[in-house]
Design an enzyme around this catalytic site. Structure first.
Site, PDB file in Angstrom:
ATOM      1  N   HIS A 205     -47.204  23.424  -6.255  1.00 32.64           N
ATOM      2  CA  HIS A 205     -47.267  22.100  -6.881  1.00 32.64           C
ATOM      3  C   HIS A 205     -47.192  20.961  -5.886  1.00 32.64           C
ATOM      4  O   HIS A 205     -47.327  19.798  -6.261  1.00 32.64           O
ATOM      5  CB  HIS A 205     -46.138  21.944  -7.904  1.00 32.64           C
ATOM      6  CG  HIS A 205     -44.794  21.780  -7.260  1.00 32.64           C
ATOM      7  ND1 HIS A 205     -44.088  22.835  -6.756  1.00 32.64           N
ATOM      8  CD2 HIS A 205     -44.052  20.680  -7.013  1.00 32.64           C
ATOM      9  CE1 HIS A 205     -42.957  22.406  -6.221  1.00 32.64           C
ATOM     10  NE2 HIS A 205     -42.906  21.093  -6.359  1.00 32.64           N
TER      11      HIS A 205
HETATM   12  C1  UD1 Z   1     -41.229  16.584  -8.535  1.00 33.13           C
HETATM   13  C2  UD1 Z   1     -40.383  16.402  -7.286  1.00 33.13           C
HETATM   14  C3  UD1 Z   1     -40.455  17.669  -6.440  1.00 33.13           C
HETATM   15  C4  UD1 Z   1     -40.107  18.887  -7.245  1.00 33.13           C
HETATM   16  C5  UD1 Z   1     -41.012  18.956  -8.459  1.00 33.13           C
HETATM   17  C6  UD1 Z   1     -40.701  20.160  -9.297  1.00 33.13           C
HETATM   18  C7  UD1 Z   1     -40.255  14.122  -6.350  1.00 33.13           C
HETATM   19  C8  UD1 Z   1     -40.706  13.270  -5.238  1.00 33.13           C
HETATM   20  N1  UD1 Z   1     -40.870  15.323  -6.464  1.00 33.13           N
HETATM   21  O1  UD1 Z   1     -42.576  16.672  -8.109  1.00 33.13           O
HETATM   22  O2  UD1 Z   1     -39.534  17.543  -5.379  1.00 33.13           O
HETATM   23  O3  UD1 Z   1     -40.270  20.037  -6.448  1.00 33.13           O
HETATM   24  O4  UD1 Z   1     -40.838  17.759  -9.221  1.00 33.13           O
HETATM   25  O5  UD1 Z   1     -41.419  20.179 -10.464  1.00 33.13           O
HETATM   26  O6  UD1 Z   1     -39.405  13.734  -7.108  1.00 33.13           O
HETATM   27  N2  UD1 Z   1     -45.885  15.819 -15.197  1.00 33.13           N
HETATM   28  C9  UD1 Z   1     -46.122  16.208 -16.484  1.00 33.13           C
HETATM   29  N3  UD1 Z   1     -45.061  16.606 -17.236  1.00 33.13           N
HETATM   30  C10 UD1 Z   1     -43.813  16.647 -16.748  1.00 33.13           C
HETATM   31  C11 UD1 Z   1     -43.592  16.255 -15.416  1.00 33.13           C
HETATM   32  C12 UD1 Z   1     -44.639  15.846 -14.657  1.00 33.13           C
HETATM   33  O7  UD1 Z   1     -47.253  16.172 -16.963  1.00 33.13           O
HETATM   34  O8  UD1 Z   1     -42.881  17.022 -17.485  1.00 33.13           O
HETATM   35  C13 UD1 Z   1     -47.016  15.327 -14.389  1.00 33.13           C
HETATM   36  C14 UD1 Z   1     -46.811  13.857 -14.059  1.00 33.13           C
HETATM   37  O9  UD1 Z   1     -47.376  13.066 -15.039  1.00 33.13           O
HETATM   38  C15 UD1 Z   1     -47.476  13.701 -12.719  1.00 33.13           C
HETATM   39  C16 UD1 Z   1     -47.335  15.070 -12.099  1.00 33.13           C
HETATM   40  O10 UD1 Z   1     -47.007  15.984 -13.132  1.00 33.13           O
HETATM   41  O11 UD1 Z   1     -48.839  13.429 -12.867  1.00 33.13           O
HETATM   42  C17 UD1 Z   1     -46.281  15.068 -11.033  1.00 33.13           C
HETATM   43  O12 UD1 Z   1     -44.981  14.752 -11.543  1.00 33.13           O
HETATM   44  P1  UD1 Z   1     -43.835  14.044 -10.646  1.00 33.13           P
HETATM   45  O13 UD1 Z   1     -42.534  14.047 -11.306  1.00 33.13           O
HETATM   46  O14 UD1 Z   1     -44.360  12.756 -10.147  1.00 33.13           O
HETATM   47  O15 UD1 Z   1     -43.719  14.908  -9.353  1.00 33.13           O
HETATM   48  P2  UD1 Z   1     -43.783  16.468  -9.134  1.00 33.13           P
HETATM   49  O16 UD1 Z   1     -45.017  16.768  -8.383  1.00 33.13           O
HETATM   50  O17 UD1 Z   1     -43.484  17.221 -10.400  1.00 33.13           O
END
Ligand code: UD1
Length: 380
Positions: A205
């Site tokens: 991810h």
């Molecule tokens: C975040 C953490 C990372 C961790 C990871 C585990 C930071 C900088 N990064 O990264 O350290 O390893 O979580 O999962 O805080 N999204 C969904 N549904 C959700 C959550 C996220 O659709 O429940 C989508 C968001 O809209 C976004 C993408 O996933 O487009 C990334 O989500 P985000 O929380 O920004 O960072 P992660 O890559 O999940």
């Protein structure tokens, strides 16, 4: 003592769980639990509360997704009134996600001492948002709870006083040890038709592996080759789901939605091999004794390589395949569990917090704003 405890994203939940269990057992400390809402899908959040018996958050700030600046700023804006209302003696943050940094920063600026669980880990790669979050959170924390010995050296080099640093072990492993037996009742292997046969597990991810289509394509090619040897299960993170859209996928790749904690624990425990870019999975496979190939060029968790079953292989498809085939050809490895990954980290942390509470209020010397000035500083 009253603390405000913070969770936001999936890897926080298995870290906060044993701390909440320990706090619930005691009378000398109480917690108000804040969920920032950084992760919001049921499978990325709610499910973990149910499976791990984490109390329902007292408040959900519902920040959702955004750029790093927007997400961090939104958490800070919404967290500040919570501190104003709750007036805690301390704020407890875990891990290295944006919510960790945002709440630590908000608390430090309001003069509320911060306790950071999983302090001192360093990848020395500032292109990773998590590395920035770690360095800044540690710099402004009052209690630094370290999970592996590498963290002690890093914090000392950054000039953090030894008196604030506590080597307590790994809370995520507390959760794993408590849950391992229960996870065996999960039907996940039957559901995926993998019972009694060798298989590999893949998780991916991080922006470095997922966001560049060429790099991501290379990884999928490596997986395609690996599937000639054994089936590969790939629980897909929402971020990765977006990168997969419209791509031709390797045949037989078993994609699943993000799995719950118990299903994933069972899946890992019985795997012949795990390939991942996650931090936590490097640690969990170490304790489970399952070979792990880390698809990154660095790790902030060197104990998993020096003592555990982890190997760094980077993102080059050839290198991944060579390493994977070597693992499959080799007999099972001896596992060594790093020091203090023994299921008692949360108890050590809560004991220290409860013991030092008096100090932060009773004597200015221990308060974050009143640290002893270093040599050379001009002070009254
Ligand atoms: C975040 C953490 C990372 C961790 C990871 C585990 C930071 C900088 N990064 O990264 O350290 O390893 O979580 O999962 O805080 N999204 C969904 N549904 C959700 C959550 C996220 O659709 O429940 C989508 C968001 O809209 C976004 C993408 O996933 O487009 C990334 O989500 P985000 O929380 O920004 O960072 P992660 O890559 O999940």
């Amino acid at each position: 003592m009253k603390i405000v405890a913070v969770v936001g994203a999936r890897p926080n939940f298995m870290k906060i769980a044993p701390l909440m269990w320990e706090i619930r057992r005691r009378h000398d400390i109480q917690a108000y639990l804040v969920h920032t809402g950084q992760h919001y899908d049921a499978r990325m959040s709610q499910l973990f509360f149910e499976e791990l018996g984490i109390p329902r958050p007292d408040v959900n700030l519902e920040v959702g997704a955004g750029t790093h600046a927007v997400q961090t700023a939104e958490v800070m804006k919404r967290f500040e009134p919570v501190l104003h209302e709750q007036k805690p003696d301390a704020v407890l943050v875990v891990g290295d996600v944006n919510s960790t940094l945002a709440c630590a920063l908000t608390a430090a600026k309001r003069d509320v001492p911060v306790a950071h669980v999983e302090a001192g880990l360093r990848s020395f790669d500032r292109s990773m948002p998590e590395e920035i979050n770690r360095v800044v959170t540690d710099a402004i924390s009052h209690w630094l709870f370290v999970s592996e010995t590498s963290g002690l050296a890093h914090l000392r080099r950054e000039g953090i006083a030894d008196a604030r640093v506590y080597f307590v072990g790994n809370v995520m492993i507390d959760t794993l040890l408590v849950s391992r037996q229960r996870s065996e009742s999960s039907p996940v292997l039957e559901e995926l038709d993998l019972a009694d046969r060798p298989y590999a597990v893949l998780t991916l991810h991080r922006p470095a592996g997922v966001d560049d289509p060429e790099v991501f394509g290379g990884l999928l090619t490596a997986i395609q080759r690996l599937q000639r040897e054994l089936p590969v299960v790939f629980p897909v993170h929402p971020r990765t789901r977006k990168a997969l859209d419209g791509r031709a996928l390797p045949r037989n790749l078993r994609l699943t939605d993000p799995l719950g904690y118990l299903d994933f624990l069972k899946l890992m425990a019985h795997a012949r091999l795990v390939l991942t870019d996650s931090g936590g999975i490097q640690e969990e496979t170490t304790v489970l004794g399952v070979p792990c190939l880390t698809l990154r060029s660095n790790t902030e968790r060197p104990a998993t390589i020096e003592q555990g079953t982890n190997q760094l292989v980077g993102l080059d498809p050839e290198r991944i395949i060579t390493a994977a085939l070597q693992v499959l050809a080799a007999p099972p490895q001896q596992r060594r569990v790093p020091e203090k990954w023994d299921g008692r980290a949360a108890k050590r942390i809560v004991d220290i917090l409860a013991r030092t509470e008096g100090e932060t209020h009773g004597s200015t010397a221990a308060h974050p704003r009143h640290r002893r000035a270093p040599e050379g500083a001009v002070v009254l």
